[in-house]
Design a protein around this motif. Structure first.
Motif, mmCIF file in Angstrom:
data_model
loop_
_atom_site.group_PDB
_atom_site.id
_atom_site.type_symbol
_atom_site.label_atom_id
_atom_site.label_comp_id
_atom_site.label_asym_id
_atom_site.label_seq_id
_atom_site.Cartn_x
_atom_site.Cartn_y
_atom_site.Cartn_z
ATOM 1 N N GLY A 101 0.797 -1.215 0.000
ATOM 2 C CA GLY A 101 0.000 0.000 0.000
ATOM 3 C C GLY A 101 0.834 1.272 0.000
ATOM 4 O O GLY A 101 2.026 1.277 -0.313
ATOM 5 N N MET A 102 0.176 2.347 0.376
ATOM 6 C CA MET A 102 0.817 3.663 0.390
ATOM 7 C C MET A 102 1.474 3.910 1.749
ATOM 8 O O MET A 102 0.852 3.748 2.790
ATOM 9 N N VAL A 103 2.736 4.306 1.724
ATOM 10 C CA VAL A 103 3.490 4.628 2.931
ATOM 11 C C VAL A 103 4.188 5.957 2.675
ATOM 12 O O VAL A 103 5.245 6.012 2.043
ATOM 13 N N SER A 104 3.568 7.036 3.144
ATOM 14 C CA SER A 104 4.091 8.372 2.861
ATOM 15 C C SER A 104 4.762 9.019 4.056
ATOM 16 O O SER A 104 5.377 10.083 3.920
ATOM 17 N N ASN A 105 4.672 8.398 5.225
ATOM 18 C CA ASN A 105 5.156 9.023 6.454
ATOM 19 C C ASN A 105 6.566 8.571 6.823
ATOM 20 O O ASN A 105 6.938 8.569 7.990
ATOM 21 N N VAL A 106 7.353 8.150 5.824
ATOM 22 C CA VAL A 106 8.740 7.728 6.076
ATOM 23 C C VAL A 106 9.633 8.322 4.987
ATOM 24 O O VAL A 106 9.146 8.832 3.965
ATOM 25 N N ARG A 107 10.929 8.254 5.190
ATOM 26 C CA ARG A 107 11.864 8.690 4.160
ATOM 27 C C ARG A 107 11.746 7.797 2.931
ATOM 28 O O ARG A 107 11.520 6.589 3.044
ATOM 29 N N ALA A 108 11.938 8.387 1.779
ATOM 30 C CA ALA A 108 11.758 7.644 0.530
ATOM 31 C C ALA A 108 12.713 6.458 0.415
ATOM 32 O O ALA A 108 12.367 5.434 -0.186
ATOM 33 N N ASN A 109 13.912 6.568 1.012
ATOM 34 C CA ASN A 109 14.895 5.496 0.842
ATOM 35 C C ASN A 109 14.641 4.281 1.732
ATOM 36 O O ASN A 109 15.398 3.308 1.678
ATOM 37 N N ILE A 110 13.591 4.330 2.589
ATOM 38 C CA ILE A 110 13.288 3.143 3.396
ATOM 39 C C ILE A 110 11.900 2.591 3.092
ATOM 40 O O ILE A 110 11.401 1.750 3.825
#
Length: 327
Positions: free
Chosen positions: A26-35
């Motif tokens: 799914g969508m995971v927007s609350n973390v840094r893009a590289n993880i």
């Protein structure tokens, strides 16, 4: 300066594409893009994922008929199914209409709300549908006639101004009385009488009003307050026979319409995000962990919390908890 190479040209090499075999994370927007995980995405707009993790375009929406418009907000909707009819009841612009997926009826005679901004909540029992709007008395509709509670011919009708209503174990339960915000009102079984002995007071008078209710599993009933959650066991009866247990003393619910049963669990919108009753039971009263919605918490931080109670709702459909909130 120019650089000359004498390497033999090996020919065109195949193009390499960066892709994902699945979007099941799914969508995971609350973390840094590289993880972000290999099956996750930082942004999914108008995208749904099926059970195999394949990304597909989400379904659209449509306006069923002209009675519902931008000027006439939907105050409430309810699927009313009895042997003689199967319709959708729609509350809008202080009136209630029937819609059978092709034709919308004239407004039902016998009910006119006091305001087009009030939320109308419905519950069905014994082939009748009951509703409250937070201001007037409770009403019922038997498929033919609308009757206010004052015309039911009972000795003790429900109080006026109730905001929440559900069916529970062949009773109609209601709450949100502005004069008694901690009271939970139960009718008698298969009856429209609301004896004072059936009232269940939920809480200790600390100014924590009821914000939502839901009939859960068997005789269990959940009461969501602004800053706490209670479990009411009615297996031995209501009133003084009900067994009340506080599940959490600092987590509450912000909107009755976001409380939805999902299998054996119940999801709801709290001030921190979407939470689960099952996880709340496992954590205990003193523990507060991240909500289920934490992976997209940056979007939840944009919510207009001042309008959340009247402008948020959820539904469990197609194995998904679908939530609408004002930003």
């Amino acid at each position: 300066m120019p650089f000359l190479t004498t390497e033999a040209i090996q020919g065109d090499k195949p193009l390499l594409f960066d892709g994902a075999e699945s979007f099941s994370g799914g969508m995971v927007s609350n973390v840094r893009a590289n993880i972000i995980g290999p099956d996750q995405s930082a942004l999914l707009v108008n995208i749904d994922t099926d059970q195999t993790g394949q990304a597909v375009t989400r379904r659209g929406s449509s306006k069923p008929h002209a009675t519902i418009s931008a000027a006439n907000r939907i105050q409430g909707m309810f699927y009313y199914d009895i042997p003689s009819k199967e319709v959708q009841l729609e509350a809008t612009n202080t009136r209630i209409y029937e819609y059978d997926n092709s034709t919308v009826s004239a407004a039902l005679a016998g009910y006119t709300g006091s305001s087009s901004t009030l939320l109308v909540e419905f519950a069905q029992s014994n082939d009748k549908v009951y509703w409250v709007d937070g201001d007037t008395t409770m009403y019922k509709y038997d498929g033919t006639t609308v009757t206010a509670s004052g015309g039911w011919g009972v000795a003790v009708p429900p109080p006026s101004g109730l905001r929440y209503i559900v069916e529970h174990q062949n009773r109609i339960a209601a709450a949100g009385d502005p004069n008694n915000p901690e009271y939970l009102y139960f009718s008698d079984v298969l009856s429209e009488e609301y004896p004072l002995a059936n009232i269940v007071k939920v809480g200790d008078g600390t100014g924590d009003p009821i914000r939502g209710i839901i009939s859960w599993i068997d005789a269990l009933f959940l009461v969501f307050k602004e800053r706490s959650i209670y479990l009411v066991d009615t297996s031995q009866g209501v009133g003084s026979s009900a067994i009340i247990r506080r599940l959490h003393n600092s987590i509450g619910c912000v909107s009755h319409r976001t409380i939805k049963q999902v299998g054996q669990d119940v999801l709801f919108l709290s001030a921190e995000g979407v939470r689960s009753i099952d996880r709340t039971l496992q954590e205990g009263q003193q523990s507060i962990t991240n909500p289920l919605s934490f992976p997209i918490n940056d979007y939840f931080q944009r919510i207009n919390w001042s309008n959340i109670a009247a402008n948020s709702c959820a539904i469990f459909w197609n194995n998904r908890y679908l939530l609408s909130v004002p930003l």
